[in-house]
Enzyme design. Structure first.
Site, PDB file in Angstrom:
ATOM      1  N   VAL A   1       0.807  -1.208   0.000  1.00  0.00           N
ATOM      2  CA  VAL A   1       0.000   0.000   0.000  1.00  0.00           C
ATOM      3  C   VAL A   1       0.854   1.280   0.000  1.00  0.00           C
ATOM      4  O   VAL A   1       0.352   2.355  -0.340  1.00  0.00           O
ATOM      5  CB  VAL A   1      -0.989  -0.013   1.193  1.00  0.00           C
ATOM      6  CG1 VAL A   1      -0.285   0.224   2.501  1.00  0.00           C
ATOM      7  CG2 VAL A   1      -2.132   0.947   0.980  1.00  0.00           C
ATOM      8  N   TYR A   2       2.119   1.191   0.345  1.00  0.00           N
ATOM      9  CA  TYR A   2       2.983   2.380   0.340  1.00  0.00           C
ATOM     10  C   TYR A   2       3.167   2.858  -1.098  1.00  0.00           C
ATOM     11  O   TYR A   2       3.780   2.191  -1.919  1.00  0.00           O
ATOM     12  CB  TYR A   2       4.355   2.090   0.949  1.00  0.00           C
ATOM     13  CG  TYR A   2       4.377   1.756   2.431  1.00  0.00           C
ATOM     14  CD1 TYR A   2       3.245   1.825   3.227  1.00  0.00           C
ATOM     15  CD2 TYR A   2       5.554   1.356   3.019  1.00  0.00           C
ATOM     16  CE1 TYR A   2       3.291   1.513   4.576  1.00  0.00           C
ATOM     17  CE2 TYR A   2       5.614   1.045   4.377  1.00  0.00           C
ATOM     18  CZ  TYR A   2       4.474   1.119   5.146  1.00  0.00           C
ATOM     19  OH  TYR A   2       4.530   0.805   6.484  1.00  0.00           O
TER      20      TYR A   2
END
Length: 149
Positions: free
Chosen positions: A46-47
């Site tokens: 998700v980064y």
């Protein structure tokens, strides 16, 4: 001790405010860490919508055997029904996508980024075991779980 790579990528409203380390900057930061004895690098799918994993993978190219990679999954990566959580389908797809972005054949530590109350725990544990047995993941863990989960 590990080095977090949330600043690698800088995409999206949250992560653009954290930082936007280029591959060259990431490589230099990793050099500093390795010289100091830090060998664990932590990221998450998700980064920066995978951008952190991509930059980490590019920055460690040619020296994967000198370090350990930890990544996380289960937080939303899109709006679809299979884009979040810890179902078998989601975990297998997420691990394969992370391996591709990282440019490696295995993840040293895969962590579930958040508890998924909608997926039976037996399914989650079976899938994690399957990923370990397949050689895609060495160890599993959790992040952001309460003591009651």
């Amino acid at each position: 001790m590990s080095f977090g790579t949330g600043t690698f990528g800088g995409e999206g409203p949250l992560f653009s405010a954290w930082g936007n380390s280029s591959v060259e900057e990431a490589r230099r930061l990793i050099d500093i860490c390795l010289d100091a004895g830090v060998t664990l690098f932590d990221t998450a799918d998700v980064y920066s919508n995978g951008g952190s994993e991509e930059r980490l993978g590019a920055a460690i190219k040619g020296r994967r055997d000198r370090l350990l990679i930890s990544t996380k999954t289960s937080l939303p990566m899109g709006d679809g029904p299979d884009d979040a959580g810890s179902s078998r389908h989601r975990l297998v797809r997420a691990v394969d996508a992370s391996l591709k972005r990282l440019g490696t054949d295995h993840i040293d530590l895969l962590q579930l980024h958040a508890f998924d109350a909608g997926t039976p725990i037996d399914e989650v544990l079976y899938t994690l075991d399957m990923l370990v047995r397949a050689g895609k993941v060495n160890y599993v863990g959790v992040s952001n779980f309460s003591a009651g989960n």
